[in-house]
Design an enzyme around this catalytic site. Structure first.
Site, PDB file in Angstrom:
ATOM      1  N   LYS A  65      21.190 -23.031 -84.796  1.00 18.63           N
ATOM      2  CA  LYS A  65      21.793 -21.705 -84.565  1.00 18.63           C
ATOM      3  C   LYS A  65      20.805 -20.532 -84.662  1.00 18.63           C
ATOM      4  CE  LYS A  65      26.444 -23.364 -85.484  1.00 18.63           C
ATOM      5  NZ  LYS A  65      27.436 -23.702 -86.496  1.00 18.63           N
ATOM      6  N   TYR A 242      26.777 -21.187 -94.853  1.00 21.91           N
ATOM      7  CA  TYR A 242      28.223 -20.995 -94.680  1.00 21.91           C
ATOM      8  C   TYR A 242      28.854 -20.311 -95.881  1.00 21.91           C
ATOM      9  CZ  TYR A 242      27.177 -24.045 -90.893  1.00 21.91           C
ATOM     10  OH  TYR A 242      26.611 -24.575 -89.796  1.00 21.91           O
TER      11      TYR A 242
HETATM   12  N1  GLN Z   1      27.777 -29.670 -84.006  1.00 15.07           N
HETATM   13  C1  GLN Z   1      28.423 -29.331 -85.230  1.00 15.07           C
HETATM   14  C2  GLN Z   1      29.754 -28.656 -84.981  1.00 15.07           C
HETATM   15  O1  GLN Z   1      29.835 -27.792 -84.174  1.00 15.07           O
HETATM   16  C3  GLN Z   1      27.534 -28.434 -86.039  1.00 15.07           C
HETATM   17  C4  GLN Z   1      28.191 -27.999 -87.343  1.00 15.07           C
HETATM   18  C5  GLN Z   1      27.233 -27.903 -88.483  1.00 15.07           C
HETATM   19  O2  GLN Z   1      26.120 -28.423 -88.473  1.00 15.07           O
HETATM   20  N2  GLN Z   1      27.683 -27.274 -89.540  1.00 15.07           N
HETATM   21  O3  GLN Z   1      30.751 -28.981 -85.577  1.00 15.07           O
END
Ligand code: GLN
Length: 307
Positions: A65, A242
């Site tokens: 991201k 998060y």
């Molecule tokens: N590809 C995963 C999703 O979109 C990525 C999420 C993550 O790494 N937290 O659910």
């Protein structure tokens, strides 16, 4: 000084915490990961030390991201990006959609949650998805100084098949005009970027570039405009772990980004790039042993930016 003996002892000590977590299973292909794995690489630009399962490949998932955000900033500039995505932490899980409807501005709160990251993927330039994913791969290979970085097709197809929550986020984003064009194509690109395979050394090298504000001290090249590297680093600190970002900032204090593949990319400003791999996750989707290990290293070497 961090050295080989220190990292070896840390891996040995923290491996036991892997039993506190579980590998991600909502993407079926990720169930194949080994819960007991733990690896780390630490790079200061001159010396690199790696230990444990550092050379095992895993999918980058959400660690993509901040990387794709920087490429989108290069492609579109700051105004366009933040017209469509906000800058605030959410306090909600990474795949949440609840705020999309209730937030007055009707845009994802930040680029580190899925809704924001899917919007950011839609802003990558290229005539089709092949060109777009090749540009993302090119950017990641440049930052990691490794040409041998590719998409894991099985993980991509597994998430494409089962990613209904992301699919609903995608269609909602289209409805509120955050993304244009084909939702399925945007989701394909997002699933592909999440399925890029790296090891901890790749993460350490990329995170050192971010730690040094986009500058590669070895080659003297500014690989990312300074301002954009700072934006990515700030999001890593405020939203990178998060709804555990606040606690992590207090305990560790190093701008970091986690992914459900078990990776954590940590950028200790002007000091170290650290890559961690530990696929046993806690309920927030962060590597249990990886986070504890980073807390210990941060304390042992005074790496918190708040010190
Ligand atoms: N590809 C995963 C999703 O979109 C990525 C999420 C993550 O790494 N937290 O659910």
């Amino acid at each position: 000084m961090i050295d080989q003996a220190y990292l070896d002892s840390i891996i040995k000590e923290y491996k036991r915490y892997t039993i506190e977590g579980q590998v991600a299973d909502y993407i079926p292909e990720l169930k194949k990961m080994n819960r007991g794995d733990l690896g780390i690489s630490v790079y200061d630009g001159e010396k690199v030390f790696s230990s444990g399962n550092w050379d095992k490949k895993f999918t980058i998932q959400s660690v993509s991201k901040p990387l794709v955000l920087m490429l989108a900033l290069i492609d579109q500039g700051e105004d366009k990006i933040f017209e469509l995505v906000g800058k605030e932490p959410t306090g909600d899980p990474f795949n949440s959609m609840i705020r999309l409807e209730t937030y007055t501005f009707k845009k994802p709160l930040n680029p580190m949650i899925n809704a924001g990251a899917i919007t950011i993927s839609s802003l990558i330039k290229g005539k089709d998805n092949e060109e777009k994913i090749n540009r993302i791969l090119g950017f990641i290979r440049l930052l990691a100084d490794n040409e041998d970085i590719h998409v894991n097709k099985d993980v991509f197809l597994s998430e494409k098949e089962t990613g209904n929550r992301n699919r609903s986020l995608g269609y909602f984003l289209k409805d509120i005009r955050c993304i244009e064009g084909s939702v399925e194509e945007v989701l394909d690109l997002y699933f592909m970027q999440c399925s890029i395979e790296v090891n901890t050394l790749d993460l350490a090298k990329m995170s050192l570039i971010i730690a040094n504000d986009g500058f590669n001290k070895q080659t003297g090249e500014q690989l990312i405009p300074k301002k954009y590297a700072k934006i990515a680093k700030t999001f890593m600190l405020t939203c990178g772990m998060y709804d555990e970002s606040g606690q992590f900032a207090i305990d560790v204090g190093i701008p970091s980004k986690s992914g459900v593949g078990g990776g954590i990319m940590s950028s200790a400003p002007n000091q170290y790039g650290i890559g961690v791999y530990g696929p046993a996750l806690n309920l927030k989707g962060n590597s249990v042993a990886g986070m504890r290990m980073l807390e210990r290293i941060s304390k042992d070497f005074d790496m918190s930016i708040f010190l």
